[in-house]
Motif scaffolding. Structure first.
Motif, PDB file in Angstrom:
ATOM      1  N   UNK A 500       0.733  -1.363  -0.033  1.00  0.00           N
ATOM      2  CA  UNK A 500       0.016  -0.065  -0.077  1.00  0.00           C
ATOM      3  C   UNK A 500       0.918   1.296   0.040  1.00  0.00           C
ATOM      4  N   UNK A 501       0.540   2.436  -0.777  1.00  0.00           N
ATOM      5  CA  UNK A 501       1.092   3.399  -0.664  1.00  0.00           C
ATOM      6  C   UNK A 501       0.715   4.230   0.453  1.00  0.00           C
ATOM      7  N   UNK A 502       1.813   4.772   1.415  1.00  0.00           N
ATOM      8  CA  UNK A 502       1.761   5.382   2.480  1.00  0.00           C
ATOM      9  C   UNK A 502       1.541   7.069   2.341  1.00  0.00           C
ATOM     10  N   UNK A 517       4.280   0.425   1.730  1.00  0.00           N
ATOM     11  CA  UNK A 517       4.350  -0.387   2.931  1.00  0.00           C
ATOM     12  C   UNK A 517       3.690   0.071   4.223  1.00  0.00           C
ATOM     13  N   UNK A 518       3.168  -0.189   5.142  1.00  0.00           N
ATOM     14  CA  UNK A 518       2.623   0.178   6.195  1.00  0.00           C
ATOM     15  C   UNK A 518       3.650   0.762   7.217  1.00  0.00           C
ATOM     16  N   UNK A 519       3.355   1.398   8.220  1.00  0.00           N
ATOM     17  CA  UNK A 519       4.213   2.019   8.957  1.00  0.00           C
ATOM     18  C   UNK A 519       4.833   1.049  10.020  1.00  0.00           C
ATOM     19  N   UNK A 520       4.163   0.170  10.282  1.00  0.00           N
ATOM     20  CA  UNK A 520       4.615  -0.956  11.087  1.00  0.00           C
ATOM     21  C   UNK A 520       5.364  -2.124  10.400  1.00  0.00           C
ATOM     22  N   UNK A 521       5.567  -1.922   9.113  1.00  0.00           N
ATOM     23  CA  UNK A 521       6.222  -3.053   8.275  1.00  0.00           C
ATOM     24  C   UNK A 521       7.432  -2.453   7.448  1.00  0.00           C
ATOM     25  N   UNK A 522       8.257  -3.355   6.936  1.00  0.00           N
ATOM     26  CA  UNK A 522       9.224  -2.810   6.027  1.00  0.00           C
ATOM     27  C   UNK A 522       8.776  -2.018   4.915  1.00  0.00           C
ATOM     28  N   UNK A 523       9.461  -0.700   4.561  1.00  0.00           N
ATOM     29  CA  UNK A 523       8.819   0.235   3.647  1.00  0.00           C
ATOM     30  C   UNK A 523       9.959   0.260   2.650  1.00  0.00           C
TER      31      UNK A 523
END
Length: 533
Positions: A500-502, A517-523
């Motif tokens: 997902x684009x954050x 990538x979400x804020x709690x995952x590898x981005x």
């Protein structure tokens, strides 16, 4: 006799099977070499000889050639008179008219060329004047700083001289002074030396305009070229009747539905390449939930507990730690100061009544802050000004602001409204575009998105304007990036990813940065080239 008849029949058949062409000046028959052409066949409309009358032209309407000479002479005289009195005069007049048109055409293009040159010279003079005025202001500020520093240095030198004189007097008194002199000197000593206040100098910084080509073209004007019909026939029927030398990717003349709208049709043809180019991509060295461009290159990121400056290769250049959670960051387009909003105590410029969720510094130096149910404008000192209104029955226009971006073309403001249920919403996020007075221009939600893009889901999370006034939207549900025109028309799907684009932003070079990538995952951060300008 039978034999002669058969020979004559063969001769007729022979003549019919071959077409013999008579030259213009030939007076003898081409079939009967010794015979003179002194007959005229009215049936075949050709001159013949006496033998042809009884053979190949037997049964035709034949008369002596001399009998039609008078009529032929009348035709020739009529042609001479008609040509001399009409055709020659008409052609001569057309030649004169064409020459006149040629002269007018040359004068016209020469006049247009002179206008172009004159406008160019005016722009050069205006630029020279602008340079001169700017340099004059710089010189004036330089002189003011020089005076302040010179005066400050003079005061310091005077204090230094007085202090040296006092020290000399003290030393002499210690060696030769009486008890009363030592007492008086000790009593009169000024141990606290107060220096004059250091002057606050003026400063100067030059920020080149990255849109100078577009602005110069707008200032220069536009030449419209209409090709000739022959040129159009060679280029094909699909070519436009009018060609402009203005390469601005946002042409004028488009029917605009709202203030600040942009052309949607020609933009895709002239600006968007068939494929998006990935300039670079890398694993993010830090968590990112918000971005803003950094003056001089790279971006500032906000992962919540600190602000990090990343260069184009994803390398950490600087970190600013924060004792509180940062909700959003933005860069002032004029002062290039970095601003942040949080729910806790930081080095505070001002505080808001409600918890700040997002912010944006406008081009005129005001701060737009998104809180529950509203967007409010503040001065740099924290004085509140205009704010978004509510509908009837106290329904807010903006319910759960997530992201704010200002258009560099017309100062419109785009807001991502999450419409959270906790804020009384229906969990139907939308993008709301406001004018500079924070009055709504249009909303772009799931229904508009479905009709324009044929996408079944739409969940905007971040939004950013580019230098052309177009909107780039990060869509979590579709895991993609969408491009909208300034008036809310769907242009195209820019890019899709597995994550997902954050966060998104367009830097000063027109490159699109996107965090996946979400804020709690590898981005992963990708830098995309999505325009050809």
């Amino acid at each position: 006799m039978l034999k002669l008849a058969k020979m004559a029949e063969k001769a007729i058949s022979f003549y019919k099977g071959q077409i013999v062409v008579r030259s213009q000046d030939q007076t003898r028959c081409v079939h009967h070499k010794s015979e003179i052409l002194d007959w005229f066949c009215e049936t075949c409309y050709d001159v013949i000889c006496a033998k042809c009358v009884s053979t190949s032209h037997k049964g035709h309407d034949n008369i002596l050639l001399s009998e039609v000479t008078l009529d032929n002479k009348r035709k020739i005289k009529s042609f001479i008179n008609e040509t001399e009195q009409k055709e020659l005069i008409g052609i001569q007049q057309e030649i004169i008219s064409t020459q006149h048109s040629l002269d007018e055409d040359l004068n016209h293009f020469e006049s247009v060329a002179e206008e172009v040159k004159e406008q160019g010279e005016k722009l050069k003079k205006d630029i020279d004047v602008l340079i001169s005025e700017t340099l004059s202001r710089l010189k004036h500020l330089e002189e003011e700083n020089t005076k302040l520093l010179t005066s400050y240095s003079t005061e310091l030198e005077k204090i230094l001289a007085d202090l040296k004189e006092q020290l000399t007097h003290c030393k002499e008194t210690l060696q030769t002074g009486t008890d009363i002199q030592v007492f008086n000197l000790s009593k009169g000593l000024q141990t606290n030396i107060t220096l004059p206040e250091k002057p606050k100098l003026g400063s100067a910084k030059f920020t080149p305009n990255n849109r100078r080509n577009i602005i110069l073209k707008e200032a220069f004007g536009k030449v419209s070229l209409r090709p000739s019909e022959q040129s159009q026939s060679t280029t094909g029927p699909d070519q436009s009747d009018e060609t402009s030398v203005d390469d601005n990717p946002l042409p004028s003349g488009h029917q605009q539905s709202v203030k600040g709208s942009t052309d949607t049709g020609q933009y895709q043809k002239r600006v968007l390449p068939p494929q998006i180019k990935i300039i670079s991509e890398w694993e993010s060295p830090c968590r990112i939930n918000a971005m803003c461009p950094k003056s001089g290159g790279g971006v500032w990121t906000s992962p919540g507990s600190k602000m990090t400056h990343l260069n184009c290769q994803g390398e950490i250049q600087q970190e600013i730690k924060s004792p509180v959670y940062i909700n959003d960051i933005t860069l002032s387009p004029t002062t290039h100061n970095l601003w942040a909003c949080s729910s806790g105590k930081l080095t505070r410029r001002f505080k808001t009544k409600d918890k700040p969720r997002c912010l944006c510094i406008t081009r005129d130096g005001y701060i737009l802050v998104g809180t529950k149910h509203r967007i409010t404008e503040y001065t740099p000192e924290g004085k509140p000004g205009i704010a978004t209104k509510t509908y009837l029955f106290k329904k807010p226009k903006v319910r759960s602001p997530q992201s704010i971006s200002q258009c560099p073309i017309n100062d419109n403001v785009a807001v991502v409204d999450r419409d959270d249920a906790d804020d009384g919403g229906k969990d139907k996020p939308t993008v709301i575009v406001l004018d500079r007075q924070l009055q709504q221009l249009y909303r772009y939600g799931e229904s508009q998105h479905y009709s324009g893009s044929m996408s079944l889901a739409f969940r905007p999370w971040d939004v950013t304007y580019d230098s052309l006034g177009l909107l780039v939207i990060a869509d979590l549900a579709n895991k993609g990036l969408h491009l909208l025109s300034g008036d809310g028309q769907y242009l195209r799907l820019l890019y899709t990813d597995l994550a997902c684009p954050l966060a998104v932003l367009v830097d000063t070079e027109g490159v699109l940065w996107a965090v996946f990538g979400l804020s709690n995952t590898d981005q992963k951060v990708k830098r995309l080239q999505y325009t050809s300008v």
